[in-house]
Design an enzyme around this catalytic site. Structure first.
Site, PDB file in Angstrom:
ATOM      1  N   ASP A 160      21.066 -10.646  97.455  1.00 16.80           N
ATOM      2  CA  ASP A 160      19.961  -9.937  96.808  1.00 16.80           C
ATOM      3  C   ASP A 160      20.558  -8.758  96.050  1.00 16.80           C
ATOM      4  O   ASP A 160      21.647  -8.279  96.390  1.00 16.80           O
ATOM      5  CB  ASP A 160      18.823  -9.544  97.764  1.00 16.80           C
ATOM      6  CG  ASP A 160      19.237  -8.726  98.976  1.00 16.80           C
ATOM      7  OD1 ASP A 160      20.392  -8.258  99.041  1.00 16.80           O
ATOM      8  OD2 ASP A 160      18.387  -8.533  99.866  1.00 16.80           O
ATOM      9  N   GLU A 201      28.955 -10.073 111.158  1.00 10.70           N
ATOM     10  CA  GLU A 201      29.174  -8.621 111.026  1.00 10.70           C
ATOM     11  C   GLU A 201      30.016  -8.003 112.142  1.00 10.70           C
ATOM     12  O   GLU A 201      29.646  -6.978 112.705  1.00 10.70           O
ATOM     13  CB  GLU A 201      27.834  -7.892 110.931  1.00 10.70           C
ATOM     14  CG  GLU A 201      26.972  -8.390 109.785  1.00 10.70           C
ATOM     15  CD  GLU A 201      25.693  -7.588 109.583  1.00 10.70           C
ATOM     16  OE1 GLU A 201      25.346  -6.782 110.457  1.00 10.70           O
ATOM     17  OE2 GLU A 201      25.050  -7.783 108.532  1.00 10.70           O
TER      18      GLU A 201
HETATM   19  C1  XIL Z   1      17.397  -8.732 108.217  1.00  8.70           C
HETATM   20  C2  XIL Z   1      16.033  -9.332 107.941  1.00  8.70           C
HETATM   21  O1  XIL Z   1      15.912  -9.597 106.575  1.00  8.70           O
HETATM   22  C3  XIL Z   1      14.940  -8.375 108.384  1.00  8.70           C
HETATM   23  O2  XIL Z   1      13.654  -8.992 108.308  1.00  8.70           O
HETATM   24  C4  XIL Z   1      15.180  -7.905 109.822  1.00  8.70           C
HETATM   25  O3  XIL Z   1      14.245  -6.914 110.174  1.00  8.70           O
HETATM   26  C5  XIL Z   1      16.579  -7.362 109.975  1.00  8.70           C
HETATM   27  O4  XIL Z   1      17.517  -8.338 109.565  1.00  8.70           O
HETATM   28  N1  XIL Z   1      22.437  -8.953 107.431  1.00  8.70           N
HETATM   29  C6  XIL Z   1      22.062 -10.097 108.101  1.00  8.70           C
HETATM   30  C7  XIL Z   1      20.628 -10.458 108.189  1.00  8.70           C
HETATM   31  O5  XIL Z   1      22.920 -10.857 108.546  1.00  8.70           O
HETATM   32  O6  XIL Z   1      20.311 -11.115 109.383  1.00  8.70           O
HETATM   33  C8  XIL Z   1      19.721  -9.255 108.014  1.00  8.70           C
HETATM   34  O7  XIL Z   1      18.375  -9.708 107.951  1.00  8.70           O
HETATM   35  C9  XIL Z   1      20.114  -8.497 106.766  1.00  8.70           C
HETATM   36  C10 XIL Z   1      21.540  -8.001 106.860  1.00  8.70           C
END
Ligand code: XIL
Length: 371
Positions: free
Chosen positions: A274, A167
């Protein structure tokens, strides 16, 4: 466009997706009745294996003691990624003190089940431990390189592909103004990839991001970075497309986008899929993503961001393939059918051209983890 890629990275294991032998026959029969076909697999992992791909899930080590969770995982998936357990805050809560308990549990479970392990994630602006956030300049650079060396080194040889950097781009294709960017300048991403390459020469090294679910300004920016890395010999092997979607997401350029990265000479992976929604609309988006990956030979696999709606980070949006009682949803059957080669049509979906990706507003605004 592919010149640098063709030089390749000979030390890397290149997983060539093998076209399903049965796909032509299945396409010829039109809609596949998977229950009655000798060729159709009845699990996601079995169906994905037919074309040499993986089907993975993000998991938490603390949930492996729940019988339904683990039996669903073992039956349906042949790849895992740690939803949180391998992030910087989890693995190096204090400088130089590494804690691998959760990640090690995941790796041990995966190995006992013949699953691959994706690594997520070495460097990210979010879920950094507090001590990192105050560092400046060369101190932050040293901390980043030591972190990569510590974590990727610990898991060396056990990870199929690492999300080295997560990101780092904005919606408009510019670099995200994180502490990493501000303190280290433009070179930090390639420094991270070189360090990961040194620490684990066997893992494929990915750049991973969200809202890259089509050809847009953000995916254009990432495309240019990958092209530049390949031209200059910076080690990069793959691009991860998180694909946090909704049932109205526009997939009209999804496959084309995967293909243009593949044509540069990197693998592409769907890393955090998702889809908020329900019923047929949700199932159709899942189907479209699956078909797009299957249509791109360098799309090596798909990971869904969780097993059951019960534990999804997207709370009440029910975005996963199994409901809160571990029952298979319509989306599950759409994915299974697509993996089994039933659907010949392309991934295009009609729908809203905006909002192709889901992130909670609080996530977008703060750039921090939503827990
Ligand atoms: C999210 C997890 O699902 C959560 O449990 C946590 O609180 C925050 O991170 N992009 C990503 C993931 O690369 O690591 C993130 O995961 C969701 C968005």
């Amino acid at each position: 466009m592919t010149r640098a890629a063709e030089q390749g990275h000979p030390r890397r294991r290149i997983r060539t997706a093998v076209a399903a032998l049965t796909s032509a026959a299945l396409a010829a029969t039109g809609m596949l009745a998977f229950a009655g076909s000798a060729h159709a697999a009845d699990t996601l992992r079995g169906a994905a294996e037919q074309s040499g791909r993986y089907y993975g899930a993000a998991i938490g080590p603390q949930l492996l003691g729940e019988a339904d969770y683990t039996s669903t995982l073992n039956a349906e998936f042949n790849s895992v990624v740690a939803e949180n357990a391998m992030k910087w805050d989890a693995t190096e809560p204090n400088r130089g003190q590494f804690t691998f308990g959760g990640g090690d549990q995941i790796v041990a479970h995966a190995q006992s089940q013949g699953m691959e392990v994706r690594g997520h994630t070495l460097v990210w602006h979010a879920q950094q431990p507090g001590w990192v956030q105050g560092l400046g300049g060369d101190d932050l650079r040293r901390a980043m390189l030591d972190h990569i060396d510590g974590v990727a080194g610990h898991y060396a040889g056990q990870i199929s592909s690492w999300d080295v950097v997560n990101e780092a781009f904005e919606w408009d294709g510019s670099r995200r103004q994180s502490n990493l960017q501000q303190q280290l300048g433009d070179g930090w991403i390639e420094e991270a990839f070189r360090a990961a390459d040194a620490a684990d020469p066997a893992a494929k090294l990915c750049y991973n991001d969200f809202s890259t679910d089509g050809i847009n300004a953000k995916s254009d920016g990432i495309y240019r970075m990958v092209e530049d890395f390949l031209a200059r010999g910076v080690p990069i092997d793959c691009v991860g497309f998180q694909s946090h979607l909704g049932q109205d997401s526009d997939l009209s350029t999804y496959q084309q986008n995967l293909q243009r990265f593949a044509d540069l000479g990197v693998d592409v992976e769907i890393t955090e899929l998702d889809v908020g929604g329900s019923g047929a609309a949700q199932a159709n988006v899942y189907r479209g993503v699956t078909e797009a990956c299957l249509a791109v030979s360098r799309c090596t696999g798909i990971t869904v961001w969780g097993i059951t709606d019960k534990y999804s980070w997207r709370g009440d949006e029910s975005p996963l393939l199994f409901d809160a009682n571990y029952q298979k949803k319509e989306a599950y059957y759409a994915v299974l059918e697509a993996l089994n080669g039933a659907a010949a049509e392309g991934p295009g979906q009609d729908g809203d051209l905006s909002a192709t990706s889901y992130h909670p507003a609080s996530w977008r605004e703060s750039g921090q983890a939503v827990s």
